[in-house]
Design a protein around this motif. Sequence first.
Motif, PDB file in Angstrom:
ATOM      1  N   SER A  59      56.785 149.737  75.793  1.00 23.82           N
ATOM      2  CA  SER A  59      57.390 149.454  74.489  1.00 23.82           C
ATOM      3  C   SER A  59      58.770 148.856  74.697  1.00 23.82           C
ATOM      4  O   SER A  59      59.456 149.186  75.669  1.00 23.82           O
ATOM      5  CB  SER A  59      57.541 150.737  73.684  1.00 23.82           C
ATOM      6  OG  SER A  59      56.289 151.146  73.261  1.00 23.82           O
ATOM      7  N   PHE A  60      59.184 147.998  73.798  1.00 20.36           N
ATOM      8  CA  PHE A  60      60.505 147.376  73.879  1.00 20.36           C
ATOM      9  C   PHE A  60      61.141 147.521  72.498  1.00 20.36           C
ATOM     10  O   PHE A  60      60.486 147.278  71.483  1.00 20.36           O
ATOM     11  CB  PHE A  60      60.354 145.891  74.248  1.00 20.36           C
ATOM     12  CG  PHE A  60      61.643 145.207  74.577  1.00 20.36           C
ATOM     13  CD1 PHE A  60      62.239 145.376  75.828  1.00 20.36           C
ATOM     14  CD2 PHE A  60      62.272 144.396  73.644  1.00 20.36           C
ATOM     15  CE1 PHE A  60      63.439 144.757  76.134  1.00 20.36           C
ATOM     16  CE2 PHE A  60      63.469 143.766  73.943  1.00 20.36           C
ATOM     17  CZ  PHE A  60      64.057 143.946  75.194  1.00 20.36           C
ATOM     18  N   ALA A  61      62.401 147.942  72.469  1.00 20.33           N
ATOM     19  CA  ALA A  61      63.071 148.152  71.173  1.00 20.33           C
ATOM     20  C   ALA A  61      63.046 146.864  70.369  1.00 20.33           C
ATOM     21  O   ALA A  61      63.421 145.804  70.893  1.00 20.33           O
ATOM     22  CB  ALA A  61      64.507 148.594  71.408  1.00 20.33           C
ATOM     23  N   PRO A  62      62.593 146.916  69.107  1.00 21.65           N
ATOM     24  CA  PRO A  62      62.509 145.677  68.328  1.00 21.65           C
ATOM     25  C   PRO A  62      63.862 144.978  68.276  1.00 21.65           C
ATOM     26  O   PRO A  62      64.881 145.608  68.025  1.00 21.65           O
ATOM     27  CB  PRO A  62      62.098 146.152  66.935  1.00 21.65           C
ATOM     28  CG  PRO A  62      61.470 147.491  67.150  1.00 21.65           C
ATOM     29  CD  PRO A  62      62.147 148.088  68.351  1.00 21.65           C
ATOM     30  N   PRO A  63      63.897 143.675  68.559  1.00 24.74           N
ATOM     31  CA  PRO A  63      65.141 142.927  68.467  1.00 24.74           C
ATOM     32  C   PRO A  63      65.653 142.909  67.016  1.00 24.74           C
ATOM     33  O   PRO A  63      64.890 143.218  66.100  1.00 24.74           O
ATOM     34  CB  PRO A  63      64.753 141.510  68.913  1.00 24.74           C
ATOM     35  CG  PRO A  63      63.401 141.614  69.508  1.00 24.74           C
ATOM     36  CD  PRO A  63      62.752 142.835  68.954  1.00 24.74           C
ATOM     37  N   PRO A  64      66.926 142.558  66.789  1.00 23.49           N
ATOM     38  CA  PRO A  64      67.456 142.496  65.430  1.00 23.49           C
ATOM     39  C   PRO A  64      66.639 141.530  64.567  1.00 23.49           C
ATOM     40  O   PRO A  64      65.879 140.709  65.103  1.00 23.49           O
ATOM     41  CB  PRO A  64      68.886 141.965  65.622  1.00 23.49           C
ATOM     42  CG  PRO A  64      69.185 142.061  67.060  1.00 23.49           C
ATOM     43  CD  PRO A  64      67.902 142.151  67.806  1.00 23.49           C
ATOM     44  N   PRO A  65      66.809 141.623  63.219  1.00 22.12           N
ATOM     45  CA  PRO A  65      66.005 140.785  62.322  1.00 22.12           C
ATOM     46  C   PRO A  65      66.102 139.303  62.665  1.00 22.12           C
ATOM     47  O   PRO A  65      67.189 138.812  62.987  1.00 22.12           O
ATOM     48  CB  PRO A  65      66.630 141.033  60.939  1.00 22.12           C
ATOM     49  CG  PRO A  65      67.348 142.325  61.062  1.00 22.12           C
ATOM     50  CD  PRO A  65      67.761 142.477  62.489  1.00 22.12           C
ATOM     51  N   HIS A  66      64.978 138.631  62.616  1.00 19.91           N
ATOM     52  CA  HIS A  66      64.950 137.191  62.858  1.00 19.91           C
ATOM     53  C   HIS A  66      63.687 136.586  62.283  1.00 19.91           C
ATOM     54  O   HIS A  66      62.693 137.264  62.053  1.00 19.91           O
ATOM     55  CB  HIS A  66      65.066 136.868  64.362  1.00 19.91           C
ATOM     56  CG  HIS A  66      63.982 137.451  65.204  1.00 19.91           C
ATOM     57  ND1 HIS A  66      63.927 138.792  65.529  1.00 19.91           N
ATOM     58  CD2 HIS A  66      62.889 136.893  65.777  1.00 19.91           C
ATOM     59  CE1 HIS A  66      62.860 139.025  66.268  1.00 19.91           C
ATOM     60  NE2 HIS A  66      62.200 137.877  66.428  1.00 19.91           N
ATOM     61  N   GLY A  97      51.389 121.332  61.005  1.00 21.75           N
ATOM     62  CA  GLY A  97      51.146 122.729  61.400  1.00 21.75           C
ATOM     63  C   GLY A  97      52.437 123.511  61.586  1.00 21.75           C
ATOM     64  O   GLY A  97      52.381 124.708  61.869  1.00 21.75           O
ATOM     65  N   ALA A  98      53.599 122.847  61.400  1.00 17.54           N
ATOM     66  CA  ALA A  98      54.877 123.592  61.498  1.00 17.54           C
ATOM     67  C   ALA A  98      54.842 124.718  60.474  1.00 17.54           C
ATOM     68  O   ALA A  98      54.462 124.514  59.317  1.00 17.54           O
ATOM     69  CB  ALA A  98      56.047 122.657  61.209  1.00 17.54           C
ATOM     70  N   VAL A  99      55.226 125.907  60.917  1.00 18.35           N
ATOM     71  CA  VAL A  99      55.110 127.070  60.028  1.00 18.35           C
ATOM     72  C   VAL A  99      56.177 128.091  60.411  1.00 18.35           C
ATOM     73  O   VAL A  99      56.623 128.120  61.560  1.00 18.35           O
ATOM     74  CB  VAL A  99      53.668 127.652  60.137  1.00 18.35           C
ATOM     75  CG1 VAL A  99      53.426 128.291  61.476  1.00 18.35           C
ATOM     76  CG2 VAL A  99      53.360 128.616  59.018  1.00 18.35           C
ATOM     77  N   ALA A 100      56.593 128.885  59.425  1.00 20.40           N
ATOM     78  CA  ALA A 100      57.516 129.980  59.734  1.00 20.40           C
ATOM     79  C   ALA A 100      56.711 131.253  59.908  1.00 20.40           C
ATOM     80  O   ALA A 100      55.714 131.467  59.214  1.00 20.40           O
ATOM     81  CB  ALA A 100      58.514 130.151  58.604  1.00 20.40           C
ATOM     82  N   ALA A 101      57.145 132.090  60.834  1.00 24.96           N
ATOM     83  CA  ALA A 101      56.457 133.365  61.075  1.00 24.96           C
ATOM     84  C   ALA A 101      57.510 134.457  61.205  1.00 24.96           C
ATOM     85  O   ALA A 101      58.696 134.175  61.382  1.00 24.96           O
ATOM     86  CB  ALA A 101      55.612 133.275  62.347  1.00 24.96           C
ATOM     87  N   ARG A 102      57.027 135.700  61.104  1.00 24.62           N
ATOM     88  CA  ARG A 102      57.937 136.841  61.291  1.00 24.62           C
ATOM     89  C   ARG A 102      57.307 137.789  62.296  1.00 24.62           C
ATOM     90  O   ARG A 102      56.064 137.816  62.437  1.00 24.62           O
ATOM     91  CB  ARG A 102      58.211 137.528  59.954  1.00 24.62           C
ATOM     92  CG  ARG A 102      56.971 138.086  59.338  1.00 24.62           C
ATOM     93  CD  ARG A 102      57.188 138.674  57.946  1.00 24.62           C
ATOM     94  NE  ARG A 102      55.901 138.820  57.281  1.00 24.62           N
ATOM     95  CZ  ARG A 102      55.052 139.804  57.499  1.00 24.62           C
ATOM     96  NH1 ARG A 102      55.368 140.781  58.319  1.00 24.62           N
ATOM     97  NH2 ARG A 102      53.868 139.846  56.905  1.00 24.62           N
ATOM     98  N   PRO A 103      58.151 138.577  62.957  1.00 28.66           N
ATOM     99  CA  PRO A 103      57.600 139.576  63.891  1.00 28.66           C
ATOM    100  C   PRO A 103      56.800 140.618  63.114  1.00 28.66           C
ATOM    101  O   PRO A 103      57.183 140.971  62.000  1.00 28.66           O
ATOM    102  CB  PRO A 103      58.844 140.214  64.511  1.00 28.66           C
ATOM    103  CG  PRO A 103      60.002 139.381  64.100  1.00 28.66           C
ATOM    104  CD  PRO A 103      59.618 138.598  62.897  1.00 28.66           C
TER     105      PRO A 103
END
Length: 316
Positions: free
Chosen positions: A172-179, A292-298
């Motif tokens: 597991s890796f600590a979730p990075p800050p919001p992005h 196909g350019a698109v925005a995504a979130r974690p």
Amino acid sequence: MTEVLRALAPGKTNLCLFLGPTRPDGLHELVSVIEPLSLADELTLEPLEGGALVAAGPPLAGETCAAGADEVVCAGVEGPNLAAAALARYRAATGWEGPPRRLTIVKRVPVAAGMGGGSGDAAATLRLAAHAAGRPGDPAIAALAPQLGADVPSQVEPRPVLVHGAGEHVESFAPPPPHGVLVLPSRERLSTPDVFREADRLGIGRDAGELAALRERLRDGLAPALIANDLQDAARSLCPAIDDALAAARDAGAEQALVSGSGPTVVGLFWGADGEERAAAAAAALSGRFPGAVAARPVGPDFAAVVGVRDNGGSS
Ligand SMILES: C[C@](O)(CO)[C@H](O)COP(=O)(O)OP(=O)(O)OC[C@H]1O[C@@H](n2ccc(N)nc2=O)[C@H](O)[C@@H]1O
Ligand SMILES: Nc1ncnc2c1ncn2[C@@H]1O[C@H](COP(=O)(O)OP(=O)(O)OP(=O)(O)O)[C@@H](O)[C@H]1O
């Protein structure tokens, strides 16, 4: 019990990827932080009407392949499907003899693009099969994942992870800050083995000591200086169009732009509470130049959880 099961298979990006030496089995040691994204394939597992008789019929051109008596339908992917291999191996390893199933995959993650699409589908298939067998969370999944590919173990339970070895060791890796993440797919495809070979030819790659030191540094989190992909120059060498996408992502406001995995997809990272919004604006502005350019979130495990689907399409 509900018979129709559905799960999303998130694509992934590598927030960092450090390449090490080649092992005796031919795979490269690496250290990488992998993050699952909301850009995801959709998988449905349902009873196969007519059972094995249907599976014995001729496949739809390039779209269907049989996994024993099961059937996998995956428009847009030619040839053997990693999800079919996952289903067949789950049955063989666990002795699950449930009636034949049809697995339908709606591809949204670009293919042969460095976003782990096939691996994510294989991991989601293992989750679905375990549910169908009445064994959600079956430990057999963890044993089978590395046999299917280096990227599969990290996608069994999608969340931010630190991987090492050739990809089979997952922490597991600590979730990075919001992005937010801008995804710029390429018109070209790259084969993963070709990119690793090109990295070897270019002499990219670190010794074991350097790799271990980087892994240690990552224990304190993902400092901006660590956001880099050692495979990037190999991918650029095979696909020079990547340079345009890297420049476009930066020009659109991304704090960092890098190749995802073995490429050629480029991701732009937009940090802060407004990161998702800025990534979405960048995707809209670039969609003409980069189809196909698109925005995504974690995303995390809830996003990828197996759900039962009622006949009317609702979830249970
Ligand atoms: C580049 C990454 O996507 C980063 O997450 C992965 O390392 C690749 O994972 P993958 O596509 O699941 O790779 P696999 O299907 O297992 O391997 C495909 C081929 O890539 C090369 N390969 C893959 C992983 C690794 N650690 N070293 C390698 O050299 C090998 O030539 C291998 O035969
Ligand atoms: N379910 C699947 N989805 C996509 N590709 C698949 C699938 N099953 C098999 N493949 C084959 O795997 C090859 C690699 O496709 P994939 O999209 O997984 O690449 P990738 O994202 O570059 O992989 P990675 O990032 O794990 O190295 C394709 O050329 C395709 O023929």
